[in-house]
Design an enzyme around this catalytic site. Structure first.
Site, PDB file in Angstrom:
ATOM      1  N   GLY A  11       0.842  -1.203   0.000  1.00 25.55           N
ATOM      2  CA  GLY A  11       0.000   0.000   0.000  1.00 25.55           C
ATOM      3  C   GLY A  11       0.871   1.245   0.000  1.00 25.55           C
ATOM      4  O   GLY A  11       1.853   1.318   0.732  1.00 25.55           O
ATOM      5  N   ARG A  72       1.147  -5.161  -4.949  1.00 23.27           N
ATOM      6  CA  ARG A  72       1.449  -6.340  -4.127  1.00 23.27           C
ATOM      7  C   ARG A  72       1.579  -7.488  -5.123  1.00 23.27           C
ATOM      8  O   ARG A  72       0.686  -7.684  -5.935  1.00 23.27           O
ATOM      9  CB  ARG A  72       0.319  -6.612  -3.130  1.00 23.27           C
ATOM     10  CG  ARG A  72       0.122  -5.485  -2.124  1.00 23.27           C
ATOM     11  CD  ARG A  72      -0.888  -5.841  -1.052  1.00 23.27           C
ATOM     12  NE  ARG A  72      -0.983  -4.789  -0.046  1.00 23.27           N
ATOM     13  CZ  ARG A  72      -1.950  -3.868  -0.015  1.00 23.27           C
ATOM     14  NH1 ARG A  72      -2.911  -3.893  -0.903  1.00 23.27           N
ATOM     15  NH2 ARG A  72      -1.953  -2.935   0.915  1.00 23.27           N
ATOM     16  N   ASP A 103       5.692  -4.731   5.944  1.00 23.44           N
ATOM     17  CA  ASP A 103       6.384  -5.978   6.282  1.00 23.44           C
ATOM     18  C   ASP A 103       6.295  -7.045   5.183  1.00 23.44           C
ATOM     19  O   ASP A 103       7.214  -7.851   5.024  1.00 23.44           O
ATOM     20  CB  ASP A 103       5.943  -6.524   7.646  1.00 23.44           C
ATOM     21  CG  ASP A 103       4.449  -6.717   7.755  1.00 23.44           C
ATOM     22  OD1 ASP A 103       3.736  -6.439   6.769  1.00 23.44           O
ATOM     23  OD2 ASP A 103       3.988  -7.143   8.836  1.00 23.44           O
ATOM     24  N   THR A 125       4.419   2.731   5.515  1.00 19.23           N
ATOM     25  CA  THR A 125       3.040   2.269   5.664  1.00 19.23           C
ATOM     26  C   THR A 125       2.320   3.180   6.647  1.00 19.23           C
ATOM     27  O   THR A 125       2.901   3.581   7.668  1.00 19.23           O
ATOM     28  CB  THR A 125       2.958   0.809   6.156  1.00 19.23           C
ATOM     29  OG1 THR A 125       1.612   0.559   6.597  1.00 19.23           O
ATOM     30  CG2 THR A 125       3.890   0.490   7.301  1.00 19.23           C
ATOM     31  N   ASP A 127       0.108   2.228   8.553  1.00 15.82           N
ATOM     32  CA  ASP A 127      -0.358   1.429   9.693  1.00 15.82           C
ATOM     33  C   ASP A 127       0.566   1.522  10.915  1.00 15.82           C
ATOM     34  O   ASP A 127       0.157   1.186  12.022  1.00 15.82           O
ATOM     35  CB  ASP A 127      -0.481  -0.049   9.289  1.00 15.82           C
ATOM     36  CG  ASP A 127      -1.428  -0.247   8.123  1.00 15.82           C
ATOM     37  OD1 ASP A 127      -2.292   0.628   7.916  1.00 15.82           O
ATOM     38  OD2 ASP A 127      -1.304  -1.261   7.408  1.00 15.82           O
ATOM     39  N   ASP A 129       2.889  -0.420  11.766  1.00 12.33           N
ATOM     40  CA  ASP A 129       2.905  -1.747  12.401  1.00 12.33           C
ATOM     41  C   ASP A 129       4.227  -2.488  12.205  1.00 12.33           C
ATOM     42  O   ASP A 129       4.250  -3.705  12.064  1.00 12.33           O
ATOM     43  CB  ASP A 129       1.737  -2.591  11.846  1.00 12.33           C
ATOM     44  CG  ASP A 129       1.798  -2.744  10.337  1.00 12.33           C
ATOM     45  OD1 ASP A 129       2.614  -2.059   9.692  1.00 12.33           O
ATOM     46  OD2 ASP A 129       1.030  -3.549   9.796  1.00 12.33           O
TER      47      ASP A 129
HETATM   48  O1  F6P Z   1      -1.460  -1.238   4.768  1.00  7.89           O
HETATM   49  C1  F6P Z   1      -2.012  -0.013   4.420  1.00  7.89           C
HETATM   50  C2  F6P Z   1      -3.507  -0.142   4.225  1.00  7.89           C
HETATM   51  O2  F6P Z   1      -4.027   1.134   3.866  1.00  7.89           O
HETATM   52  C3  F6P Z   1      -4.269  -0.707   5.426  1.00  7.89           C
HETATM   53  O3  F6P Z   1      -4.493   0.257   6.420  1.00  7.89           O
HETATM   54  C4  F6P Z   1      -5.505  -1.220   4.765  1.00  7.89           C
HETATM   55  O4  F6P Z   1      -6.069  -2.285   5.505  1.00  7.89           O
HETATM   56  C5  F6P Z   1      -4.997  -1.719   3.427  1.00  7.89           C
HETATM   57  O5  F6P Z   1      -3.782  -1.045   3.176  1.00  7.89           O
HETATM   58  C6  F6P Z   1      -5.935  -1.499   2.283  1.00  7.89           C
HETATM   59  O6  F6P Z   1      -5.392  -2.084   1.158  1.00  7.89           O
HETATM   60  P1  F6P Z   1      -5.932  -1.846  -0.327  1.00  7.89           P
HETATM   61  O7  F6P Z   1      -5.556  -0.460  -0.725  1.00  7.89           O
HETATM   62  O8  F6P Z   1      -5.273  -2.882  -1.129  1.00  7.89           O
HETATM   63  O9  F6P Z   1      -7.417  -1.978  -0.263  1.00  7.89           O
END
Ligand code: F6P
Length: 320
Positions: A11, A72, A103, A125, A127, A129
């Site tokens: 992301g 991804r 990660d 990120t 998050d 995390d």
């Molecule tokens: O990891 C970043 C993030 O924005 C998370 O907070 C969220 O759960 C996820 O990515 C959403 O992913 P996508 O953009 O693939 O829907």
């Protein structure tokens, strides 16, 4: 090392561009050839890259998203994908890589390092995390975006004596919702790390504050818990306060990075190339207590960090 590549993966996060800028400029200023690789590991396997120079990264320090795009990649997790990536590195003469992402991206960087292409990973990120790192690139911006959005919701919530139930991103981690919740003065904050009882932690708290004449409320909920529409209905039924649910969604991922994220990204990008210049790979760049450090990727992936329960208790005492 003479030639390095840089990619963004997973992301996107505000500040990734500032990190790319730091990597490219540090590389170029130290006589390296720097390839910008498009769309994460997909671009690496597909040889989708271009040579960057000092001016390729002009006017991006202030921009959200990533000029290298992100993805991804499932294919990169396979042996075939790994071999394709290694082949492209050999063809292009890439002898080191900077990977900016979360990660999931670090695992790819570790595997590539083990296959002989030294990688340095930078945590990007919203998050926050990453166990070894106090703050990840994008977290500060996302937190400020959440606060700005909830402030706006609060204006209308206040005008109508309502309750706003707001879902906040963060995947399985509650850092974003907890800290934004504190900054927004949310009456209740629900996050995956702290078990909750809806009746006690939301309904009863609201009723208690109603008795002290509070008439509008903000409840903030981690996306890992979800269900904000149902929560709003239940709150309305049990407290009599008209309630509305909002899922903030991807608005949290965009926008101009804050100064803090730009500075963090610049420091981390610079540090990553310094490591590659010394021939050091398989490292994650991190920040702890304002100091830029680096860790073995394998060790970093095993590291965990915990939510500060004291912060939560403080919020519950003062946001009442
Ligand atoms: O990891 C970043 C993030 O924005 C998370 O907070 C969220 O759960 C996820 O990515 C959403 O992913 P996508 O953009 O693939 O829907």
């Amino acid at each position: 090392m003479k030639t390095i590549g840089v990619l963004t993966s997973g992301g996107d996060a505000p500040g990734m561009n500032a990190a790319i800028r730091a990597v490219v400029r540090t590389g170029c200023e130290n006589g390296m050839k720097v390839f910008g690789i498009n769309r994460g590991y997909n671009g690496l396997m597909e040889n989708d890259m271009y040579e960057m120079n000092l001016r390729s990264v002009s006017d991006i320090i202030n921009r959200g998203g990533t000029i290298l795009y992100s993805a991804r990649s499932e294919r990169f997790k396979t042996e075939e994908g790994m071999q394709a990536a290694i082949r492209v590195c050999r063809e292009r003469g890439i002898d080191g890589l900077v990977v900016i992402g979360g990660d999931g991206s670090f695992r790819g960087a570790r595997d590539l390092s083990l296959h002989g292409v030294p990688c340095v990973a930078i945590p990007g990120t919203i998050d926050n995390d990453i166990g070894c790192c106090d703050k990840t690139i994008g977290y500060d911006t996302a937190m400020n975006t959440v606060v700005e959005m909830v402030d706006r919701i609060r204006d209308t919530t206040e005008s109508h004596d309502r309750c706003a139930v707001v879902e906040v991103m963060g995947r399985g981690a509650g850092y974003l919702v907890l800290n934004a919740g504190i900054a927004c003065g949310a009456t209740s904050i629900l996050l995956p790390e702290i078990p909750f009882d809806f009746e006690r932690d939301v309904i009863e708290r609201m009723k208690r504050t109603q008795r002290s004449n509070k008439v509008h409320f903000v409840v903030m909920v981690s996306e890992a818990i979800g269900g904000v529409a149902e929560m709003a209905k239940r709150i309305q039924k049990e407290t009599g306060v008209e309630s509305r649910a909002t899922v903030l969604g991807h608005v949290q991922r965009g926008g101009r990075p804050t100064a803090a994220d730009r500075i963090l990204a610049s420091n981390m990008g610079f540090h990553a190339v310094q490591l590659l210049m010394q021939g050091i790979g398989n490292r994650v760049v991190a920040v702890q207590q304002e100091k830029i450090l680096d860790f073995d990727i394998y060790e970093a992936l095993k590291m965990t960090k915990t939510i500060d329960l004291g912060l939560y208790d403080m919020a519950m005492q003062i946001s009442i």
